[in-house]
Write a protein that holds these residues in place. Structure first.
Motif, PDB file in Angstrom:
ATOM      1  N   ARG A  60      -2.535  10.619   7.113  1.00 28.18           N
ATOM      2  CA  ARG A  60      -3.285  10.772   5.865  1.00 28.18           C
ATOM      3  C   ARG A  60      -2.343  10.917   4.678  1.00 28.18           C
ATOM      4  N   ASP A  61      -1.319  11.747   4.827  1.00 21.55           N
ATOM      5  CA  ASP A  61      -0.377  11.961   3.728  1.00 21.55           C
ATOM      6  C   ASP A  61       0.393  10.685   3.408  1.00 21.55           C
ATOM      7  N   ARG A  62       0.723   9.913   4.443  1.00 24.52           N
ATOM      8  CA  ARG A  62       1.411   8.641   4.206  1.00 24.52           C
ATOM      9  C   ARG A  62       0.509   7.671   3.453  1.00 24.52           C
ATOM     10  N   ALA A  63      -0.768   7.687   3.786  1.00 24.95           N
ATOM     11  CA  ALA A  63      -1.709   6.809   3.084  1.00 24.95           C
ATOM     12  C   ALA A  63      -1.806   7.187   1.608  1.00 24.95           C
ATOM     13  N   VAL A  64      -1.857   8.489   1.326  1.00 26.27           N
ATOM     14  CA  VAL A  64      -1.927   8.940  -0.068  1.00 26.27           C
ATOM     15  C   VAL A  64      -0.673   8.525  -0.812  1.00 26.27           C
ATOM     16  N   ARG A  65       0.494   8.743  -0.196  1.00 30.29           N
ATOM     17  CA  ARG A  65       1.750   8.364  -0.859  1.00 30.29           C
ATOM     18  C   ARG A  65       1.813   6.868  -1.096  1.00 30.29           C
ATOM     19  N   PHE A  66       1.362   6.090  -0.135  1.00 28.76           N
ATOM     20  CA  PHE A  66       1.391   4.637  -0.283  1.00 28.76           C
ATOM     21  C   PHE A  66       0.454   4.192  -1.401  1.00 28.76           C
ATOM     22  N   ALA A  67      -0.734   4.767  -1.441  1.00 34.85           N
ATOM     23  CA  ALA A  67      -1.693   4.393  -2.490  1.00 34.85           C
ATOM     24  C   ALA A  67      -1.152   4.756  -3.868  1.00 34.85           C
ATOM     25  N   ARG A  68      -0.537   5.926  -3.977  1.00 40.89           N
ATOM     26  CA  ARG A  68       0.027   6.338  -5.266  1.00 40.89           C
ATOM     27  C   ARG A  68       1.152   5.399  -5.707  1.00 40.89           C
ATOM     28  N   ALA A  69       2.050   5.093  -4.783  1.00 42.41           N
ATOM     29  CA  ALA A  69       3.188   4.236  -5.146  1.00 42.41           C
ATOM     30  C   ALA A  69       2.725   2.829  -5.496  1.00 42.41           C
ATOM     31  N   THR A  70       1.737   2.315  -4.757  1.00 37.87           N
ATOM     32  CA  THR A  70       1.243   0.983  -5.049  1.00 37.87           C
ATOM     33  C   THR A  70       0.517   0.961  -6.392  1.00 37.87           C
ATOM     34  N   ALA A  71      -0.237   2.012  -6.676  1.00 35.99           N
ATOM     35  CA  ALA A  71      -0.917   2.092  -7.978  1.00 35.99           C
ATOM     36  C   ALA A  71       0.107   2.122  -9.105  1.00 35.99           C
ATOM     37  N   ARG A  72       1.171   2.880  -8.918  1.00 35.57           N
ATOM     38  CA  ARG A  72       2.228   2.945  -9.936  1.00 35.57           C
ATOM     39  C   ARG A  72       2.862   1.572 -10.135  1.00 35.57           C
ATOM     40  N   HIS A  73       3.152   0.890  -9.034  1.00 32.96           N
ATOM     41  CA  HIS A  73       3.751  -0.444  -9.115  1.00 32.96           C
ATOM     42  C   HIS A  73       2.831  -1.416  -9.855  1.00 32.96           C
ATOM     43  N   GLN A  74       1.538  -1.371  -9.528  1.00 29.37           N
ATOM     44  CA  GLN A  74       0.603  -2.304 -10.153  1.00 29.37           C
ATOM     45  C   GLN A  74       0.434  -2.010 -11.641  1.00 29.37           C
ATOM     46  N   ARG A  75       0.426  -0.727 -12.004  1.00 29.12           N
ATOM     47  CA  ARG A  75       0.321  -0.369 -13.421  1.00 29.12           C
ATOM     48  C   ARG A  75       1.542  -0.859 -14.191  1.00 29.12           C
ATOM     49  N   LEU A  76       2.727  -0.598 -13.646  1.00 30.24           N
ATOM     50  CA  LEU A  76       3.955  -1.020 -14.318  1.00 30.24           C
ATOM     51  C   LEU A  76       4.051  -2.534 -14.386  1.00 30.24           C
ATOM     52  N   ARG A  77       3.668  -3.209 -13.330  1.00 33.73           N
ATOM     53  CA  ARG A  77       3.762  -4.672 -13.284  1.00 33.73           C
ATOM     54  C   ARG A  77       2.866  -5.305 -14.341  1.00 33.73           C
ATOM     55  N   ALA A  78       1.653  -4.763 -14.480  1.00 33.34           N
ATOM     56  CA  ALA A  78       0.725  -5.305 -15.473  1.00 33.34           C
ATOM     57  C   ALA A  78       1.210  -5.026 -16.889  1.00 33.34           C
ATOM     58  N   PHE A  79       1.707  -3.815 -17.126  1.00 36.70           N
ATOM     59  CA  PHE A  79       2.118  -3.406 -18.468  1.00 36.70           C
ATOM     60  C   PHE A  79       3.380  -4.151 -18.912  1.00 36.70           C
ATOM     61  N   THR A  80       4.357  -4.252 -18.032  1.00 38.53           N
ATOM     62  CA  THR A  80       5.614  -4.898 -18.419  1.00 38.53           C
ATOM     63  C   THR A  80       5.481  -6.412 -18.566  1.00 38.53           C
ATOM     64  N   ALA A  81       4.370  -6.978 -18.082  1.00 34.73           N
ATOM     65  CA  ALA A  81       4.160  -8.416 -18.245  1.00 34.73           C
ATOM     66  C   ALA A  81       3.616  -8.768 -19.635  1.00 34.73           C
ATOM     67  N   VAL A  82       3.144  -7.760 -20.387  1.00 31.37           N
ATOM     68  CA  VAL A  82       2.566  -8.002 -21.711  1.00 31.37           C
ATOM     69  C   VAL A  82       3.691  -8.171 -22.727  1.00 31.37           C
ATOM     70  N   ALA A  83       3.707  -9.310 -23.399  1.00 27.55           N
ATOM     71  CA  ALA A  83       4.791  -9.609 -24.341  1.00 27.55           C
ATOM     72  C   ALA A  83       4.744  -8.720 -25.575  1.00 27.55           C
ATOM     73  N   ALA A  84       3.572  -8.372 -26.049  1.00 21.11           N
ATOM     74  CA  ALA A  84       3.453  -7.508 -27.233  1.00 21.11           C
ATOM     75  C   ALA A  84       2.129  -6.767 -27.181  1.00 21.11           C
ATOM     76  N   LEU A  85       2.177  -5.497 -27.525  1.00 17.18           N
ATOM     77  CA  LEU A  85       0.971  -4.674 -27.522  1.00 17.18           C
ATOM     78  C   LEU A  85       1.103  -3.640 -28.633  1.00 17.18           C
ATOM     79  N   VAL A  86       0.075  -3.519 -29.453  1.00 20.13           N
ATOM     80  CA  VAL A  86       0.037  -2.528 -30.523  1.00 20.13           C
ATOM     81  C   VAL A  86      -1.172  -1.633 -30.287  1.00 20.13           C
ATOM     82  N   ALA A  87      -0.947  -0.311 -30.342  1.00 13.75           N
ATOM     83  CA  ALA A  87      -2.042   0.635 -30.113  1.00 13.75           C
ATOM     84  C   ALA A  87      -1.949   1.773 -31.118  1.00 13.75           C
ATOM     85  N   SER A  88      -3.096   2.378 -31.407  1.00 11.56           N
ATOM     86  CA  SER A  88      -3.147   3.456 -32.391  1.00 11.56           C
ATOM     87  C   SER A  88      -4.030   4.580 -31.874  1.00 11.56           C
TER      88      SER A  88
END
Length: 587
Positions: free
Chosen positions: A440-468
């Motif tokens: 169970r703990d391995r599954a949680v760690r894997f899900a967290r790491a994969t979520a982090r990877h997917q978030r970073l992958r999506a964000f770093t692929a954006v050429a320009a982003l402006v937010a306020s």
């Protein structure tokens, strides 16, 4: 009078001027084993161990198992070695607590992470309607954090300090052994305190509130610093950075380093060496936090502990071979990264192992020809490798497995989590609960790491982003990002044209030329920092060049299922120095 590790006391001085010498006090060093992290939430004591010492001499010991009047959780039994059979017939806390209080009466109570142990004892005293004796308490964790440097030990856990001070007893999560180890740690700490002029209990109490001569002399270093957000850099006589920090109010924060509120010994050492404080004003707290990260990574100041090792980040990639495999690398210019970035190689190795349990790619090193030759290995015999070396799989089948692995990392970790869930259910049905909990703990760690990877992958692929975002003071802060990197920050002035302000801010933003690879323009820590700001309530996207999206069946959706399990376990443990330990009650 002298004692091992304690300096000679001056017999000519009256006791009233010295206070109570530590060498003359009787200490009761206590340790508990429990069924969880909170007595208020129903955790019970399973064992009490205590050692009474004075002047370096052991006067007596107290040790007993305690019937918790209920089952001991399997992972607690595995950690401590105390199971239901051992406590069957042991006295209950109603009879054990009075005996312990009588043993400890009139002494100074000592514990490693005292709030935990003393908190349990107070809780059950209150439950039994007993008046708490009002012990004076010394917490060896608190003292160790002041006198043990990070260079000596990575943390102040009992196991770490026992090894550092060559304790005669090794802590093994049993109460009496841990109390004996704490005695050795206490004596070593008292020896160090004596070298710093702390010889009485009264001096020890006021020690954390003392202001050093260097702190008094250098209070003027905070004069003239800005009162808004920014970065401050303590520098030595040669202008080299000693410490980099950030604050919403730079002057106010720097002033605290010269007061009693600064109790960290390493910061006092830093102040003693500092000759000036340089400030970098920033438009927003996020800009200040990013600049802090970059300065620490560039200069690696000796007194900063975090953000110094960005170059140690590792990635997991798919190799470019006839029969590709997973490889852990320090850096990569390739885009075919399965997971990353990992702050430690051990974390990457753990996740690679998890992937291999679901996807039977080859794990052997070296290149293989397109047509496999040779003999199969033990992993193939165990069904954990598809054995392309002996023709156990066609290239088409092998690459289908590879595609499924990529999809699990980039879009949905479902297959991996389903495999772990099935194995967990089997272990639970077989009453192998500890193994089920580990899965169970391995599954949680894997899900967290994969979520982090997917978030970073999506964000770093954006050429320009402006937010306020409208901040607490009512002003609108604006941030410009490119491939996960902060390139400009500002606050829209009152009554200004917002769109014109954004246009000018973008025109003056840093130019980013992205590299190939998983982190094309910034460290993972900086991109994570930016993401946390973007994910706050009230943030509005002003412009997005390209698409910024996470996969619908991605790891984020799975976390909503697995996270409660992790939180339930976290509720049974206490925080360590660097977050939750994941273990019951260990300090």
């Amino acid at each position: 009078m002298s004692t091992t590790g304690v300096p000679m006391w001056d017999d000519q001085l009256p006791l009233s001027s010295l206070g109570r010498p530590l060498a003359d006090l009787t200490f009761t060093v206590v340790d508990l084993e429990t069924t969880g992290g909170s007595a208020a939430k129903g955790a019970m004591i399973t064992e009490i161990g205590a050692v009474q010492v004075r002047g370096g001499e052991v006067l007596g010991e107290f040790a007993t198992l305690v019937d918790p009047c209920g089952p001991i959780p399997p992972f607690i039994a595995r950690l401590t070695g105390i199971d239901d059979a051992m406590v069957d017939g042991a006295p209950r806390i109603e009879s054990v607590l009075p005996a312990f209080l009588e043993f400890a009466a009139g002494t100074v109570l000592v514990a490693h992470n005292a709030p935990f142990d003393v908190g349990f004892l107070k809780h059950f005293a209150q439950e039994q309607g007993r008046e708490w004796p009002g012990f004076e308490v010394v917490d060896t964790v608190t003292v160790a954090r002041r006198v043990v440097t990070r260079d000596e030990a990575p943390n102040c856990k009992l196991e770490t300090l026992a090894k550092l001070f060559s304790a005669s007893t090794t802590p093994v999560h049993r109460a009496l052994d841990d109390a004996r180890a704490t005695v050795d740690v206490l004596h070593a700490l008292i020896g160090r305190l004596g070298g710093q002029g702390v010889q009485t209990l009264e001096e020890l109490r006021s020690w954390s509130g003392q202001v050093s001569d260097a702190q008094r002399r250098k209070r003027n270093l905070a004069d003239g610093l800005p009162t808004g957000p920014g970065v401050y850099v303590f520098e030595d006589a040669a202008g080299l950075p000693l410490y980099v920090g950030t604050s919403r109010n730079v002057r106010k924060r720097v002033q605290t380093y010269f007061t009693a509120s600064e109790s960290r010994s390493r910061m006092r050492d830093m102040v003693a060496l500092a000759e000036r404080v340089r400030a970098i004003e920033c438009a927003t707290p996020l800009e200040a936090a990013v600049r802090e990260l970059r300065l620490i990574a560039a200069h690696k100041p000796r007194f900063n502990r975090r953000s110094r090792t960005a170059e140690k980040t590792v990635f997991v990639k798919v190799t470019d071979e006839a029969w590709p495999r997973l490889s852990i690398v320090r850096s990569t210019t390739e885009n075919d990264v399965v997971l990353g970035a990992f702050p430690r190689r051990s974390a990457a190795e753990s996740f690679v192992e998890t992937l291999h349990e679901t996807f039977t790619l080859r794990q052997c090193g070296g290149r293989m020809p397109a047509k496999g030759t040779g003999s199969s290995c033990a992993l193939a015999d165990l069904g954990r490798c598809s054995a392309p070396c002996v023709g156990g799989v066609t290239r088409e089948e092998y690459f289908l497995t590879l595609d499924a692995l990529r999809a699990s990392a980039h879009s949905s970790p479902g297959p991996v989590l389903a495999s772990l869930s099935e194995r967990m259910a089997v272990r639970a049905e077989q009453e192998r609960y500890e193994e089920a909990a580990d899965l169970r703990d391995r599954a949680v760690r894997f899900a967290r790491a994969t979520a982090r990877h997917q978030r970073l992958r999506a964000f770093t692929a954006v050429a320009a982003l402006v937010a306020s975002r409208r901040e607490d003071d009512g002003h609108w802060s604006v941030h410009v990002f490119a491939h996960g990197r902060l390139t400009a920050a500002g606050v829209i002035p009152p009554r200004a044209d917002a769109w014109e302000y954004v246009r000018v801010l973008k025109a003056g933003a840093e130019t980013v030329v992205p590299t190939s690879g998983p982190l094309p323009a910034a460290t993972s820590e900086e991109s994570e920092l930016a993401l946390r700001w973007l994910e706050q309530d009230g943030v509005r996207l002003v412009e997005v060049e390209g698409a910024w999206a996470s996969p619908y069946p991605g790891a984020g959706s799975h976390l909503s299922v697995w996270q409660p399990a992790a939180q339930a376990r976290d509720a049974a443990v206490i925080p360590s120095e660097q977050g939750l330990t994941g273990r019951p009650r260990r300090r």
